[in-house]
Design a protein around this motif. Structure first.
Motif, PDB file in Angstrom:
ATOM      1  N   ASP A 182      29.787  43.717  31.275  1.00 31.12           N
ATOM      2  CA  ASP A 182      30.664  42.553  31.074  1.00 31.12           C
ATOM      3  C   ASP A 182      31.595  42.674  29.869  1.00 31.12           C
ATOM      4  O   ASP A 182      32.203  41.681  29.453  1.00 31.12           O
ATOM      5  N   VAL A 183      31.727  43.859  29.306  1.00 34.23           N
ATOM      6  CA  VAL A 183      32.629  44.069  28.169  1.00 34.23           C
ATOM      7  C   VAL A 183      33.732  45.045  28.605  1.00 34.23           C
ATOM      8  O   VAL A 183      33.452  46.129  29.118  1.00 34.23           O
ATOM      9  N   LEU A 184      34.996  44.649  28.391  1.00 36.11           N
ATOM     10  CA  LEU A 184      36.118  45.502  28.746  1.00 36.11           C
ATOM     11  C   LEU A 184      36.101  46.769  27.901  1.00 36.11           C
ATOM     12  O   LEU A 184      36.037  46.712  26.677  1.00 36.11           O
ATOM     13  N   GLN A 185      36.196  47.922  28.577  1.00 33.04           N
ATOM     14  CA  GLN A 185      36.209  49.215  27.895  1.00 33.04           C
ATOM     15  C   GLN A 185      37.633  49.761  27.960  1.00 33.04           C
ATOM     16  O   GLN A 185      38.017  50.425  28.935  1.00 33.04           O
ATOM     17  N   SER A 186      38.407  49.498  26.938  1.00 34.12           N
ATOM     18  CA  SER A 186      39.839  49.807  26.979  1.00 34.12           C
ATOM     19  C   SER A 186      40.126  51.297  27.123  1.00 34.12           C
ATOM     20  O   SER A 186      41.161  51.681  27.651  1.00 34.12           O
ATOM     21  N   GLY A 187      39.233  52.150  26.673  1.00 31.58           N
ATOM     22  CA  GLY A 187      39.483  53.582  26.731  1.00 31.58           C
ATOM     23  C   GLY A 187      39.119  54.245  28.046  1.00 31.58           C
ATOM     24  O   GLY A 187      39.458  55.405  28.272  1.00 31.58           O
ATOM     25  N   LEU A 188      38.435  53.528  28.929  1.00 30.94           N
ATOM     26  CA  LEU A 188      37.954  54.156  30.162  1.00 30.94           C
ATOM     27  C   LEU A 188      39.033  54.319  31.225  1.00 30.94           C
ATOM     28  O   LEU A 188      38.925  55.169  32.102  1.00 30.94           O
ATOM     29  N   LEU A 189      40.061  53.481  31.179  1.00 28.11           N
ATOM     30  CA  LEU A 189      41.150  53.593  32.144  1.00 28.11           C
ATOM     31  C   LEU A 189      42.444  53.688  31.355  1.00 28.11           C
ATOM     32  O   LEU A 189      42.964  52.681  30.879  1.00 28.11           O
ATOM     33  N   PRO A 190      42.985  54.906  31.183  1.00 29.02           N
ATOM     34  CA  PRO A 190      44.148  55.105  30.311  1.00 29.02           C
ATOM     35  C   PRO A 190      45.363  54.280  30.697  1.00 29.02           C
ATOM     36  O   PRO A 190      46.141  53.875  29.836  1.00 29.02           O
ATOM     37  N   THR A 191      45.550  54.040  31.993  1.00 31.58           N
ATOM     38  CA  THR A 191      46.679  53.229  32.443  1.00 31.58           C
ATOM     39  C   THR A 191      46.315  52.586  33.766  1.00 31.58           C
ATOM     40  O   THR A 191      45.335  52.992  34.414  1.00 31.58           O
ATOM     41  N   SER A 192      47.059  51.576  34.180  1.00 31.04           N
ATOM     42  CA  SER A 192      46.760  50.901  35.434  1.00 31.04           C
ATOM     43  C   SER A 192      47.013  51.834  36.622  1.00 31.04           C
ATOM     44  O   SER A 192      47.810  52.765  36.536  1.00 31.04           O
ATOM     45  N   VAL A 193      46.310  51.582  37.722  1.00 32.99           N
ATOM     46  CA  VAL A 193      46.383  52.425  38.915  1.00 32.99           C
ATOM     47  C   VAL A 193      46.752  51.556  40.111  1.00 32.99           C
ATOM     48  O   VAL A 193      46.063  50.585  40.414  1.00 32.99           O
ATOM     49  N   SER A 194      47.840  51.914  40.793  1.00 33.54           N
ATOM     50  CA  SER A 194      48.295  51.143  41.949  1.00 33.54           C
ATOM     51  C   SER A 194      47.778  51.753  43.248  1.00 33.54           C
ATOM     52  O   SER A 194      47.740  52.971  43.402  1.00 33.54           O
ATOM     53  N   PHE A 195      47.423  50.881  44.169  1.00 34.79           N
ATOM     54  CA  PHE A 195      47.025  51.292  45.505  1.00 34.79           C
ATOM     55  C   PHE A 195      47.928  50.596  46.514  1.00 34.79           C
ATOM     56  O   PHE A 195      48.083  49.373  46.466  1.00 34.79           O
ATOM     57  N   MET A 196      48.533  51.353  47.395  1.00 31.76           N
ATOM     58  CA  MET A 196      49.334  50.806  48.480  1.00 31.76           C
ATOM     59  C   MET A 196      48.471  50.762  49.739  1.00 31.76           C
ATOM     60  O   MET A 196      47.780  51.736  50.057  1.00 31.76           O
ATOM     61  N   ILE A 197      48.511  49.634  50.430  1.00 29.12           N
ATOM     62  CA  ILE A 197      47.718  49.445  51.641  1.00 29.12           C
ATOM     63  C   ILE A 197      48.668  48.969  52.733  1.00 29.12           C
ATOM     64  O   ILE A 197      49.423  48.028  52.529  1.00 29.12           O
ATOM     65  N   GLU A 198      48.630  49.616  53.883  1.00 28.12           N
ATOM     66  CA  GLU A 198      49.479  49.173  54.976  1.00 28.12           C
ATOM     67  C   GLU A 198      48.792  49.369  56.304  1.00 28.12           C
ATOM     68  O   GLU A 198      47.980  50.278  56.467  1.00 28.12           O
ATOM     69  N   GLY A 199      49.110  48.493  57.252  1.00 28.44           N
ATOM     70  CA  GLY A 199      48.491  48.603  58.539  1.00 28.44           C
ATOM     71  C   GLY A 199      49.073  47.620  59.543  1.00 28.44           C
ATOM     72  O   GLY A 199      49.897  46.778  59.211  1.00 28.44           O
ATOM     73  N   SER A 200      48.609  47.743  60.767  1.00 27.91           N
ATOM     74  CA  SER A 200      49.097  46.933  61.870  1.00 27.91           C
ATOM     75  C   SER A 200      47.977  46.078  62.427  1.00 27.91           C
ATOM     76  O   SER A 200      46.796  46.464  62.385  1.00 27.91           O
ATOM     77  N   ARG A 201      48.350  44.954  62.992  1.00 30.55           N
ATOM     78  CA  ARG A 201      47.376  44.033  63.555  1.00 30.55           C
ATOM     79  C   ARG A 201      46.943  44.517  64.944  1.00 30.55           C
ATOM     80  O   ARG A 201      47.751  44.973  65.734  1.00 30.55           O
ATOM     81  N   GLU A 202      45.652  44.403  65.196  1.00 34.29           N
ATOM     82  CA  GLU A 202      45.142  44.823  66.504  1.00 34.29           C
ATOM     83  C   GLU A 202      45.304  43.703  67.527  1.00 34.29           C
ATOM     84  O   GLU A 202      45.323  42.540  67.170  1.00 34.29           O
TER      85      GLU A 202
END
Length: 202
Positions: A182-202
């Motif tokens: 429950d404590v933020l570890q500022s050094g564990l993730l050097p920068t933010s990471v983006s994820f793109m998600i895309e898809g079609s409806r069934e």
């Protein structure tokens, strides 16, 4: 696993242009009436099949982007939540700087990701995405540590948009931090990471 190689600025421009195009007509106060929210929701309601994409190259290294993909499905069944099934845990672990924590997280099973959503536009249908995953419990051999992934919340860089013309739902979510016990570890993730998600409806 499918790996694509693109130069980094192509990846960044894709995300930025998608965001600009989808949000350019959003009203300044971002408020929709209950009726408009239901109209937007009905436009995108359903079960989707698609994939998640992210840049697995070391961030800030200046190396050519290396895009990794994984198949995912998701359900958008209410006007306030969607659930991404079996989001790949290895993607969340890739950019953690501590090798022991990274490897311990990579060994964890994939996990459903609940995303709390808020509609902000109807032409096109757009919504903010606030992802949440349950905590991971990592055993170090001596003790068990609780690890939680932090994501950007109520932020225009964490959003979804529906293309009625292409019948395609695209989303971007951003991993922004790592919490240990429950404590933020500022050094564990050097920068933010983006994820793109895309898809079609069934």
């Amino acid at each position: 696993m499918k790996t694509l190689k693109l130069i980094p600025w192509v990846y960044c421009v894709f995300a930025a242009l998608s965001l600009t195009a989808c949000l350019k007509d959003v009203p300044a106060d971002n408020s929709l009436t209950p009726q408009e929210i239901q109209t937007a929701f009905k436009s995108v309601e359903g079960h989707y099949t698609g994939h998640v994409i992210y840049n697995e190259a070391d961030l800030g290294s200046g190396l050519e982007a290396k895009l990794d993909t994984a198949s995912v499905t998701w359900d958008l069944n209410t006007d306030s939540t969607l659930i991404i099934h079996e989001f790949p845990t290895r993607f969340l672990a890739k950019h953690i700087s501590d090798p022991s924590i990274r490897e311990a997280l990579e060994a964890q099973p994939n996990q459903d990701m609940i995303c709390y959503i808020g509609f902000i536009g109807i032409n096109p249908v757009t919504f903010l995405v606030n992802p949440y995953t349950d905590a991971f419990y990592l055993f170090s051999g001596v003790e068990t540590r609780k690890l939680q992934i932090g994501f950007l919340m109520n932020n225009y860089f964490s959003y979804g948009a529906w293309s009625a013309e292409k019948k395609l739902l695209q989303m971007q979510i951003v991993q922004g931090g790592i919490f240990i016990d429950d404590v933020l570890q500022s050094g564990l993730l050097p920068t933010s990471v983006s994820f793109m998600i895309e898809g079609s409806r069934e």
